[in-house]
Design a protein around this motif. Structure first.
Motif, PDB file in Angstrom:
ATOM      1  N   ASP A  50     -35.691 105.974  84.035  1.00 38.49           N
ATOM      2  CA  ASP A  50     -35.975 105.145  85.157  1.00 38.49           C
ATOM      3  C   ASP A  50     -37.206 104.014  84.625  1.00 38.49           C
ATOM      4  N   VAL A  51     -36.788 102.646  84.984  1.00 36.16           N
ATOM      5  CA  VAL A  51     -37.698 101.675  84.652  1.00 36.16           C
ATOM      6  C   VAL A  51     -38.009 101.231  85.782  1.00 36.16           C
ATOM      7  N   ILE A  52     -39.126 100.804  86.409  1.00 35.42           N
ATOM      8  CA  ILE A  52     -39.437 100.113  87.655  1.00 35.42           C
ATOM      9  C   ILE A  52     -39.847  98.937  87.072  1.00 35.42           C
ATOM     10  N   ALA A  53     -39.805  97.835  88.057  1.00 32.16           N
ATOM     11  CA  ALA A  53     -40.361  96.465  88.041  1.00 32.16           C
ATOM     12  C   ALA A  53     -41.932  96.302  87.884  1.00 32.16           C
ATOM     13  N   ARG A  54     -42.566  97.007  88.414  1.00 35.08           N
ATOM     14  CA  ARG A  54     -43.852  97.110  87.980  1.00 35.08           C
ATOM     15  C   ARG A  54     -44.334  97.325  86.662  1.00 35.08           C
ATOM     16  N   ARG A  90     -39.144 101.230  98.607  1.00 38.53           N
ATOM     17  CA  ARG A  90     -39.749  99.866  98.313  1.00 38.53           C
ATOM     18  C   ARG A  90     -39.784  99.771  96.670  1.00 38.53           C
ATOM     19  N   VAL A  91     -39.535 101.083  95.917  1.00 39.16           N
ATOM     20  CA  VAL A  91     -39.584 100.903  94.629  1.00 39.16           C
ATOM     21  C   VAL A  91     -38.155 100.974  94.008  1.00 39.16           C
ATOM     22  N   LYS A  92     -37.883  99.519  93.197  1.00 34.39           N
ATOM     23  CA  LYS A  92     -36.712  99.454  92.807  1.00 34.39           C
ATOM     24  C   LYS A  92     -36.697  99.834  91.219  1.00 34.39           C
ATOM     25  N   LEU A  93     -35.325 100.765  90.973  1.00 30.37           N
ATOM     26  CA  LEU A  93     -35.197 101.137  89.704  1.00 30.37           C
ATOM     27  C   LEU A  93     -34.322 100.178  88.839  1.00 30.37           C
ATOM     28  N   VAL A  94     -34.556  99.681  87.793  1.00 31.16           N
ATOM     29  CA  VAL A  94     -33.883  98.832  87.055  1.00 31.16           C
ATOM     30  C   VAL A  94     -33.240  99.342  85.886  1.00 31.16           C
ATOM     31  N   ARG A  95     -31.856  99.261  85.441  1.00 28.08           N
ATOM     32  CA  ARG A  95     -31.055  99.595  84.510  1.00 28.08           C
ATOM     33  C   ARG A  95     -30.127  98.634  84.014  1.00 28.08           C
ATOM     34  N   VAL A  96     -30.025  98.743  82.546  1.00 31.42           N
ATOM     35  CA  VAL A  96     -29.184  97.681  81.930  1.00 31.42           C
ATOM     36  C   VAL A  96     -27.614  98.253  82.213  1.00 31.42           C
ATOM     37  N   THR A  97     -26.829  97.086  82.432  1.00 31.35           N
ATOM     38  CA  THR A  97     -25.176  97.497  82.652  1.00 31.35           C
ATOM     39  C   THR A  97     -24.584  97.474  81.437  1.00 31.35           C
TER      40      THR A  97
END
Length: 157
Positions: A50-54, A90-97
């Motif tokens: 998991d990668v977060i925006a922060r 409040r924390v967004k997990l960012v993933r590549v599609t």
């Protein structure tokens, strides 16, 4: 008079700059900004966690607001997804599609093609010799701890 070490350094930098120039052309032609391409590559490199925006803001030296805007653009193109963390909405997990991964693969293919052209002036035996010599140099110094990163732009340790 230029020393042998200075000449070696100059030649290695020239090869590295040729790769960087090819990367800049690819980024320009992709329709992505440099920051979007960097972020997409970073996410692809870290696709197994998991990668977060922060984290993206910290590693790229930008503000969270800038990262939010950047991610919106990537999400609109279908290159990333953002989902709420199960532990904190409040924390967004960012993933590549899959589409984003294809973009990164296109970058890698383009860079490999450029490198093949660059080293085509050497025959196979000369390429093997250059590889062996550079591997010795890398293994002997602090560069042994750093691996190149591709589109993400940051060395992996």
């Amino acid at each position: 008079m230029t020393s042998r070490t200075e000449r070696l350094s100059e030649l290695v930098r020239t090869v590295a700059f040729a790769g960087r120039a090819a990367a800049e052309v690819w980024v320009r032609d992709s329709g992505l900004t440099r920051q979007q391409a960097f972020t997409l590559g970073y996410l692809e490199q870290n696709r197994d966690r998991d990668v977060i925006a922060r984290e993206l803001a910290e590693m790229s030296g930008t503000t969270p607001a800038s990262v939010t805007s950047l991610l919106q653009g990537l999400e609109e193109r279908g290159y990333v997804t953002r989902t709420s963390s199960p532990g904190d909405a409040r924390v967004k997990l960012v993933r590549v599609t899959a589409e984003g991964a294809r973009v990164v693969a296109g970058f890698d293919e383009s860079m490999n093609a450029e490198q093949r052209k660059l080293f085509a002036t050497l025959d196979t035996a000369e390429q093997d010799q250059l590889i062996a010599l550079l591997e010795r140099v890398v293994a002997a110094g602090p560069a042994a701890e750093i691996r190149p990163s591709g589109l993400g732009g940051r060395p992996r340790r």
